[in-house]
Design a protein around this motif. Sequence first.
Motif, PDB file in Angstrom:
ATOM      1  N   CYS A   1       2.210 -35.219   7.816  1.00  0.00           N
ATOM      2  CA  CYS A   1       1.241 -34.126   7.952  1.00  0.00           C
ATOM      3  C   CYS A   1       0.522 -34.173   9.295  1.00  0.00           C
ATOM      4  CB  CYS A   1       0.243 -34.108   6.800  1.00  0.00           C
ATOM      5  SG  CYS A   1      -1.034 -35.361   6.894  1.00  0.00           S
ATOM      6  N   GLY A   2       0.510 -35.335   9.949  1.00  0.00           N
ATOM      7  CA  GLY A   2      -0.073 -35.430  11.275  1.00  0.00           C
ATOM      8  C   GLY A   2      -1.566 -35.672  11.310  1.00  0.00           C
ATOM      9  N   PHE A   3      -2.188 -35.830  10.158  1.00  0.00           N
ATOM     10  CA  PHE A   3      -3.620 -36.097  10.104  1.00  0.00           C
ATOM     11  C   PHE A   3      -3.844 -37.541   9.686  1.00  0.00           C
ATOM     12  CE2 PHE A   3      -3.354 -31.522   9.269  1.00  0.00           C
ATOM     13  CZ  PHE A   3      -4.165 -31.058  10.288  1.00  0.00           C
ATOM     14  N   PRO A   4      -4.918 -38.155  10.184  1.00  0.00           N
ATOM     15  CA  PRO A   4      -5.210 -39.531   9.772  1.00  0.00           C
ATOM     16  C   PRO A   4      -5.417 -39.607   8.256  1.00  0.00           C
ATOM     17  CG  PRO A   4      -6.587 -38.900  11.641  1.00  0.00           C
ATOM     18  CD  PRO A   4      -5.883 -37.660  11.170  1.00  0.00           C
ATOM     19  N   PRO A   5      -4.966 -40.689   7.646  1.00  0.00           N
ATOM     20  CA  PRO A   5      -5.139 -40.851   6.198  1.00  0.00           C
ATOM     21  C   PRO A   5      -6.593 -40.722   5.742  1.00  0.00           C
ATOM     22  CG  PRO A   5      -3.652 -42.523   7.039  1.00  0.00           C
ATOM     23  CD  PRO A   5      -4.209 -41.797   8.229  1.00  0.00           C
ATOM     24  N   GLU A   6      -7.542 -41.077   6.617  1.00  0.00           N
ATOM     25  CA  GLU A   6      -8.956 -40.986   6.248  1.00  0.00           C
ATOM     26  C   GLU A   6      -9.365 -39.532   6.002  1.00  0.00           C
ATOM     27  OE1 GLU A   6      -8.073 -42.447   9.370  1.00  0.00           O
ATOM     28  OE2 GLU A   6      -7.783 -44.359   8.360  1.00  0.00           O
ATOM     29  N   ILE A   7      -8.859 -38.626   6.830  1.00  0.00           N
ATOM     30  CA  ILE A   7      -9.184 -37.204   6.675  1.00  0.00           C
ATOM     31  C   ILE A   7      -8.589 -36.672   5.376  1.00  0.00           C
ATOM     32  CG2 ILE A   7      -8.703 -34.896   7.599  1.00  0.00           C
ATOM     33  CD1 ILE A   7      -9.054 -36.077  10.395  1.00  0.00           C
ATOM     34  N   ILE A   8      -7.336 -37.025   5.120  1.00  0.00           N
ATOM     35  CA  ILE A   8      -6.688 -36.586   3.885  1.00  0.00           C
ATOM     36  C   ILE A   8      -7.413 -37.179   2.684  1.00  0.00           C
ATOM     37  CG2 ILE A   8      -4.537 -36.615   2.570  1.00  0.00           C
ATOM     38  CD1 ILE A   8      -4.538 -34.805   5.101  1.00  0.00           C
ATOM     39  N   GLY A   9      -7.856 -38.428   2.810  1.00  0.00           N
ATOM     40  CA  GLY A   9      -8.623 -39.063   1.732  1.00  0.00           C
ATOM     41  C   GLY A   9      -9.916 -38.322   1.444  1.00  0.00           C
TER      42      GLY A   9
ATOM     43  N   LEU B   1     -10.381 -30.866  -2.714  1.00  0.00           N
ATOM     44  CA  LEU B   1      -9.841 -29.723  -1.989  1.00  0.00           C
ATOM     45  C   LEU B   1      -8.315 -29.712  -1.957  1.00  0.00           C
ATOM     46  CD1 LEU B   1     -12.364 -29.688   0.990  1.00  0.00           C
ATOM     47  CD2 LEU B   1     -12.465 -28.379  -1.139  1.00  0.00           C
ATOM     48  N   ILE B   2      -7.699 -30.894  -2.022  1.00  0.00           N
ATOM     49  CA  ILE B   2      -6.238 -30.988  -2.057  1.00  0.00           C
ATOM     50  C   ILE B   2      -5.820 -31.978  -3.132  1.00  0.00           C
ATOM     51  CG2 ILE B   2      -5.957 -30.416   0.398  1.00  0.00           C
ATOM     52  CD1 ILE B   2      -5.388 -33.395   0.909  1.00  0.00           C
ATOM     53  N   GLN B   3      -4.547 -31.902  -3.500  1.00  0.00           N
ATOM     54  CA  GLN B   3      -3.999 -32.830  -4.491  1.00  0.00           C
ATOM     55  C   GLN B   3      -2.833 -33.575  -3.872  1.00  0.00           C
ATOM     56  OE1 GLN B   3      -3.019 -31.135  -8.260  1.00  0.00           O
ATOM     57  NE2 GLN B   3      -1.615 -32.795  -8.772  1.00  0.00           N
ATOM     58  N   LEU B   4      -2.840 -34.884  -4.053  1.00  0.00           N
ATOM     59  CA  LEU B   4      -1.740 -35.716  -3.575  1.00  0.00           C
ATOM     60  C   LEU B   4      -0.772 -36.002  -4.708  1.00  0.00           C
ATOM     61  CD1 LEU B   4      -3.510 -38.418  -1.360  1.00  0.00           C
ATOM     62  CD2 LEU B   4      -2.474 -36.264  -0.648  1.00  0.00           C
ATOM     63  N   GLY B   5       0.482 -36.183  -4.348  1.00  0.00           N
ATOM     64  CA  GLY B   5       1.494 -36.624  -5.293  1.00  0.00           C
ATOM     65  C   GLY B   5       1.967 -38.004  -4.884  1.00  0.00           C
ATOM     66  N   ASP B   6       2.519 -38.738  -5.823  1.00  0.00           N
ATOM     67  CA  ASP B   6       2.951 -40.112  -5.579  1.00  0.00           C
ATOM     68  C   ASP B   6       4.454 -40.211  -5.791  1.00  0.00           C
ATOM     69  OD1 ASP B   6       3.312 -42.851  -5.436  1.00  0.00           O
ATOM     70  OD2 ASP B   6       1.717 -43.327  -6.848  1.00  0.00           O
ATOM     71  N   LYS B   7       5.197 -40.556  -4.722  1.00  0.00           N
ATOM     72  CA  LYS B   7       6.647 -40.724  -4.829  1.00  0.00           C
ATOM     73  C   LYS B   7       7.002 -42.080  -5.438  1.00  0.00           C
ATOM     74  CE  LYS B   7       8.021 -40.062  -0.630  1.00  0.00           C
ATOM     75  NZ  LYS B   7       8.711 -39.744   0.623  1.00  0.00           N
ATOM     76  N   ARG B   8       6.024 -42.946  -5.583  1.00  0.00           N
ATOM     77  CA  ARG B   8       6.147 -44.257  -6.224  1.00  0.00           C
ATOM     78  C   ARG B   8       7.029 -45.256  -5.478  1.00  0.00           C
ATOM     79  NH1 ARG B   8       3.244 -42.958 -10.442  1.00  0.00           N
ATOM     80  NH2 ARG B   8       3.686 -41.196 -11.744  1.00  0.00           N
ATOM     81  N   PHE B   9       7.240 -45.025  -4.196  1.00  0.00           N
ATOM     82  CA  PHE B   9       7.932 -46.029  -3.390  1.00  0.00           C
ATOM     83  C   PHE B   9       7.510 -45.872  -1.942  1.00  0.00           C
ATOM     84  CE2 PHE B   9      10.708 -42.353  -3.546  1.00  0.00           C
ATOM     85  CZ  PHE B   9      11.071 -42.175  -2.223  1.00  0.00           C
ATOM     86  N   GLY B  10       7.654 -46.933  -1.186  1.00  0.00           N
ATOM     87  CA  GLY B  10       7.273 -46.918   0.224  1.00  0.00           C
ATOM     88  C   GLY B  10       5.824 -47.327   0.414  1.00  0.00           C
ATOM     89  N   ASP B  11       5.455 -47.494   1.686  1.00  0.00           N
ATOM     90  CA  ASP B  11       4.058 -47.820   1.973  1.00  0.00           C
ATOM     91  C   ASP B  11       3.228 -46.541   1.907  1.00  0.00           C
ATOM     92  OD1 ASP B  11       5.011 -46.652   4.274  1.00  0.00           O
ATOM     93  OD2 ASP B  11       4.230 -48.157   5.633  1.00  0.00           O
ATOM     94  N   ASP B  12       1.912 -46.668   1.909  1.00  0.00           N
ATOM     95  CA  ASP B  12       1.030 -45.534   1.670  1.00  0.00           C
ATOM     96  C   ASP B  12       1.313 -44.302   2.520  1.00  0.00           C
ATOM     97  OD1 ASP B  12      -0.180 -46.828  -0.400  1.00  0.00           O
ATOM     98  OD2 ASP B  12      -2.060 -47.221   0.654  1.00  0.00           O
ATOM     99  N   PRO B  13       1.474 -44.417   3.849  1.00  0.00           N
ATOM    100  CA  PRO B  13       1.708 -43.194   4.642  1.00  0.00           C
ATOM    101  C   PRO B  13       2.983 -42.440   4.241  1.00  0.00           C
ATOM    102  CG  PRO B  13       1.060 -44.994   6.072  1.00  0.00           C
ATOM    103  CD  PRO B  13       1.304 -45.584   4.709  1.00  0.00           C
TER     104      PRO B  13
END
Length: 83
Positions: A28-36, A43-55
């Motif tokens: 997405c190109g935005f720092p994880p802190e902003i998305i957090g 305001l937004i909803q995250l989904g979890d692919k359940r694999f890989g590191d957080d980014p």
Amino acid sequence: MKDTDKLVTLIRLRDVLYFGVRPTLRQCGFPPEIIGELTKAGLIQLGDKRFGDDPDRYVIEEILPAGLAFIAQQHAIRDRHNQ
């Protein structure tokens, strides 16, 4: 986070999501802190692919109604100031 920063981020995310892309935090190109912050504010909803590191694990699923209302509200405020 300032309202103008939220607005720009939400509009960019809305445009990406409109084309069917569900970007990861890294893509997405935005720092994880902003998305957090946007996630915590409901305001937004995250989904979890359940694999890989957080980014690469979390994807932006959608902009929630509160996020769309925020965009509309900011546009209304700007329109009112421009009259």
